[in-house]
Design a protein around this motif. Structure first.
Motif, PDB file in Angstrom:
ATOM      1  N   ARG A 152       5.727  10.257 -12.887  1.00 12.78           N
ATOM      2  CA  ARG A 152       4.688   9.218 -13.001  1.00 12.78           C
ATOM      3  C   ARG A 152       4.728   8.565 -14.389  1.00 12.78           C
ATOM      4  O   ARG A 152       3.727   8.499 -15.100  1.00 12.78           O
ATOM      5  N   ARG A 176      17.149   1.223  -4.678  1.00 14.10           N
ATOM      6  CA  ARG A 176      18.213   1.967  -5.350  1.00 14.10           C
ATOM      7  C   ARG A 176      19.384   1.035  -5.647  1.00 14.10           C
ATOM      8  O   ARG A 176      19.792   0.264  -4.762  1.00 14.10           O
ATOM      9  N   TYR A 206       2.487   0.511 -11.892  1.00 13.94           N
ATOM     10  CA  TYR A 206       3.063  -0.662 -11.228  1.00 13.94           C
ATOM     11  C   TYR A 206       1.936  -1.559 -10.741  1.00 13.94           C
ATOM     12  O   TYR A 206       0.992  -1.112 -10.096  1.00 13.94           O
ATOM     13  N   TYR A 216       5.425   5.458 -15.099  1.00 14.59           N
ATOM     14  CA  TYR A 216       5.076   4.046 -15.207  1.00 14.59           C
ATOM     15  C   TYR A 216       3.882   3.720 -14.306  1.00 14.59           C
ATOM     16  O   TYR A 216       3.557   4.452 -13.380  1.00 14.59           O
ATOM     17  N   ALA A 234      -3.488  -5.296  -3.920  1.00 14.84           N
ATOM     18  CA  ALA A 234      -3.223  -4.086  -3.136  1.00 14.84           C
ATOM     19  C   ALA A 234      -4.267  -3.004  -3.388  1.00 14.84           C
ATOM     20  O   ALA A 234      -3.950  -1.815  -3.454  1.00 14.84           O
ATOM     21  N   ARG A 294       4.147   5.607  -3.216  1.00 17.49           N
ATOM     22  CA  ARG A 294       5.446   6.059  -3.700  1.00 17.49           C
ATOM     23  C   ARG A 294       5.463   6.105  -5.229  1.00 17.49           C
ATOM     24  O   ARG A 294       5.979   7.043  -5.825  1.00 17.49           O
ATOM     25  N   ASN A 312       4.086   9.095  -6.564  1.00 14.70           N
ATOM     26  CA  ASN A 312       4.732  10.340  -6.144  1.00 14.70           C
ATOM     27  C   ASN A 312       3.792  11.148  -5.255  1.00 14.70           C
ATOM     28  O   ASN A 312       3.653  12.361  -5.382  1.00 14.70           O
ATOM     29  N   ASP A 324      12.180   2.640  -9.008  1.00 21.03           N
ATOM     30  CA  ASP A 324      12.726   3.496  -7.947  1.00 21.03           C
ATOM     31  C   ASP A 324      12.150   3.133  -6.575  1.00 21.03           C
ATOM     32  O   ASP A 324      12.017   3.978  -5.696  1.00 21.03           O
ATOM     33  N   LEU A 325      11.763   1.864  -6.396  1.00 22.24           N
ATOM     34  CA  LEU A 325      11.367   1.416  -5.063  1.00 22.24           C
ATOM     35  C   LEU A 325      12.578   0.831  -4.338  1.00 22.24           C
ATOM     36  O   LEU A 325      12.557   0.639  -3.133  1.00 22.24           O
ATOM     37  N   ARG A 327      11.851  -3.488  -9.123  1.00 21.84           N
ATOM     38  CA  ARG A 327      11.719  -2.419  -8.129  1.00 21.84           C
ATOM     39  C   ARG A 327      12.780  -1.342  -8.316  1.00 21.84           C
ATOM     40  O   ARG A 327      12.544  -0.177  -7.987  1.00 21.84           O
ATOM     41  N   ARG A 342      -6.073   0.438 -12.482  1.00 21.08           N
ATOM     42  CA  ARG A 342      -5.530   1.510 -11.654  1.00 21.08           C
ATOM     43  C   ARG A 342      -4.140   1.923 -12.141  1.00 21.08           C
ATOM     44  O   ARG A 342      -3.818   3.111 -12.203  1.00 21.08           O
ATOM     45  N   ARG A 396       9.926   8.298 -11.777  1.00 22.18           N
ATOM     46  CA  ARG A 396       8.859   8.067 -10.804  1.00 22.18           C
ATOM     47  C   ARG A 396       8.140   9.383 -10.491  1.00 22.18           C
ATOM     48  O   ARG A 396       6.907   9.434 -10.434  1.00 22.18           O
ATOM     49  N   LEU A 397       8.940  10.456 -10.277  1.00 20.56           N
ATOM     50  CA  LEU A 397       8.332  11.748  -9.970  1.00 20.56           C
ATOM     51  C   LEU A 397       7.450  12.222 -11.121  1.00 20.56           C
ATOM     52  O   LEU A 397       6.457  12.914 -10.919  1.00 20.56           O
ATOM     53  N   TYR A 433       0.839  -1.204   0.000  1.00 18.67           N
ATOM     54  CA  TYR A 433       0.000   0.000   0.000  1.00 18.67           C
ATOM     55  C   TYR A 433       0.875   1.256   0.000  1.00 18.67           C
ATOM     56  O   TYR A 433       0.570   2.238  -0.671  1.00 18.67           O
ATOM     57  N   PHE A 483       1.198  -4.890  -8.436  1.00 21.79           N
ATOM     58  CA  PHE A 483       1.836  -5.731  -7.423  1.00 21.79           C
ATOM     59  C   PHE A 483       1.310  -7.164  -7.490  1.00 21.79           C
ATOM     60  O   PHE A 483       0.281  -7.445  -8.101  1.00 21.79           O
TER      61      PHE A 483
END
Lengths: 292, 264
Positions: free
Chosen positions: B82, B62, B86, B84, B92, A192, A195, B59-60, B55, B153, B79-80, A187, B88
């Protein structure tokens, strides 16, 4: 309803057992007084007669349940609420300060939990103090708080509410810290990848997941906030409130009055806990956290 | 191949996890280029670092050495931005939000409002065949439907890149086959680049245009296979010789990479 049906019988059985034990205890504890009365009068009544009398003493060591019930009925149904002898009046006074304290304590607990979860420095510096605050005997600190607040001109409801808050913020803070940290890692990872800001993560994830924890700790908090309000009434010689009734009862050896105040206080606490439980279930169901 | 066709460019990438009894080398010297429009699968046993590599792209995690570029920028910048979506392993989905509410979540975070959110939610739920389930809660849906909702989503932010971490791993084979078919149709319709982690050989062969075979301890790339299967395929392709040859090559690669040692 099926759940209510299955718990009703065990609860009734336990209640019945408590009442029977209570009667037995009242008979055993009050018998000595009957014996001394008979000795002084020079009579020797039968044991049955003496046992009968133990049930209706003026100032028993342990009043029988029906005496307590009778006293409660006398001081609630048969008295005007405005009367100084009405238990409803006294319970109302204690209830108002404990509810105010409970609201303040819940708010404080939530704010502290947010500070602790979001700030590592506060986590290290605040938590020991929060725990230490609960190790101080409330009976010792309650009169100090009331005297100090009185000296700065705070009187009436607030000092008592302050004691309730002092007791009730703790379970809320601890429960909320756990709740705010409870989201699954996927979650949080999801937030993350979007962002999301810390504020967005708080309102859209951490706060909703913490709600079940909040209501569980609020149940504990509401019960001890009532205890806090009663304790706050004891040392100050308060003239009104359940605590004042307990105090007056013990001054004049009115054990029936003491026990009826005790019973009303515990019934009140039980009602508050059930009420918060219902509220929690309702919110959790609306949140989709509780399935039906 | 021009630079613009490269979505992910990884060079000599390594990642070490510190632990109490010494560092664990999760990824070692990964070199990989992923082209626009590719469907790339990472396959390997548990512990081969396939999820970790995904990951790192997201960028989940490094990397501790080497370079990685996503759309020509760092994973963090991507990532900033957006860049992509993702998906899981577990769907989730937030249990207190309806299906529509869950798909709307990234859009709310992006600051979209009202009709813009509604139309995008509707469009993406339609894409995964979940139109009509807007007001259901996640627990009212089957596992396969939940995972489709989580794909909707991920697609809602309209990324060019879809990162999927064993999305169908917890589902039974019949549902999985069905979702694999739907995913291929989705890929054909949307022209996205997909990076897909799996430990199922048939799934990897059926879905992918490229298959990256990884081996464990430390996680390395053992083989990269360009699939010669046609892009338009249905489940019956799994009976063909070409399919079986690809599956065989993957299995041989896994065996050579000692993936079958110490297992089972």
């Amino acid at each position: 309803m099926s759940r209510g049906g299955s718990t009703l019988l065990p609860v009734l059985v336990v209640t019945l057992a408590i009442i029977l034990l209570w009667y037995a205890g009242a008979a055993a504890l009050n018998l000595a007084w009957e014996r001394s009365v008979a000795q002084r009068a020079g009579t020797s009544p039968s044991l049955i007669a003496m046992l009968g009398n133990t049930m209706n003493q003026e100032r028993p060591v342990l009043p029988a349940p029906h005496q307590v019930l009778h006293e409660i009925a006398e001081t609630t149904i048969h008295k005007k609420i405005t009367s100084k002898r009405s238990l409803v009046y006294h319970a109302g006074i204690t209830l108002s300060s404990s509810l105010l304290g409970f609201a303040l304590g819940t708010l404080l607990g939530i704010l502290l939990a947010v500070a602790i979860v979001y700030n590592q420095a506060l986590n290290k510096s605040l938590l020991p103090w929060i725990i230490a605050s609960q190790t101080i005997p409330i009976l010792a600190i309650a009169p100090m708080i009331i005297v100090v607040l009185n000296a700065v001109g705070v009187q009436g409801l607030l000092p008592k509410a302050f004691i309730s808050m002092y007791l009730s913020f703790f379970p809320v803070a601890v429960g909320m810290v756990k709740g705010l940290n409870s989201p699954e890692s996927s979650y949080l990872d999801l937030m993350r990848t979007y962002n999301a800001s810390r504020i967005q993560t708080f309102f859209k994830l951490r706060l909703p997941t913490s709600l079940p924890y909040l209501f569980t700790s609020m149940k504990v908090a509401v019960a001890i906030s009532l205890v806090g309000a009663i304790v706050a009434e004891l040392p100050t010689g308060a003239v009104a409130g359940l605590g004042a009734r307990l105090l007056a009862g013990s001054y004049y050896g009115q054990t029936v009055q003491i026990w009826s105040a005790l019973v009303v206080a515990s019934v009140l606490a039980a009602l508050l806990v059930v009420l918060i439980g219902w509220l929690g279930d309702w919110v959790n169901r609306r949140m989709g956290l509780l399935r039906e | 191949m021009t630079v613009a066709d490269t979505v992910i460019d990884i060079e000599r990438l390594s990642l070490t996890f510190p632990s109490s009894d010494g560092d664990v080398l999760a990824l070692q010297d990964i070199d990989l280029t992923i082209r626009r429009g590719d469907f790339v699968s990472f396959i390997g046993p548990s512990g081969c670092g396939k999820t970790t590599l995904l990951r790192v792209i997201a960028d989940l995690e490094r990397a501790t050495a080497g370079t990685i570029l996503v759309n020509g920028i760092t994973p963090k910048q991507a990532r900033l931005a957006r860049a992509y979506g993702y998906v899981f392993q577990a769907a989730a989905l937030y249990p207190w939000r309806t299906i529509a509410g869950n798909v709307a979540l990234p859009l709310e975070i992006m600051g979209l409002k009202g009709e813009a959110v509604r139309s995008r939610v509707g469009k993406n739920l339609e894409l995964v065949n979940l139109a009509g389930f807007e007001n259901k809660y996640p627990w009212q849906l089957s596992g396969g439907m939940q995972q489709r909702a989580s794909i909707a989503r991920a697609l809602a932010v309209e990324p060019d890149l879809l990162l999927m971490d064993e999305p169908f791993g917890a589902l039974d084979e019949i549902v999985r086959d069905h979702l694999n078919e739907q995913l291929l149709q989705l890929w054909a319709k949307t022209h996205k680049t997909v990076v897909f982690v799996t430990h199922s050989i048939p799934e990897a062969v059926y879905l992918s245009s490229r298959i990256v075979v990884m081996s464990p301890r430390p996680g390395r790339i053992h083989d990269i296979i360009d699939s010669d299967l046609p892009r338009e395929r249905d489940l019956s392709i799994r009976e063909t010789q070409a399919f079986l040859q690809l599956a065989h090559r993957i299995r041989a690669g896994l065996r050579a990479g000692h993936s079958y040692d110490e297992l089972a």
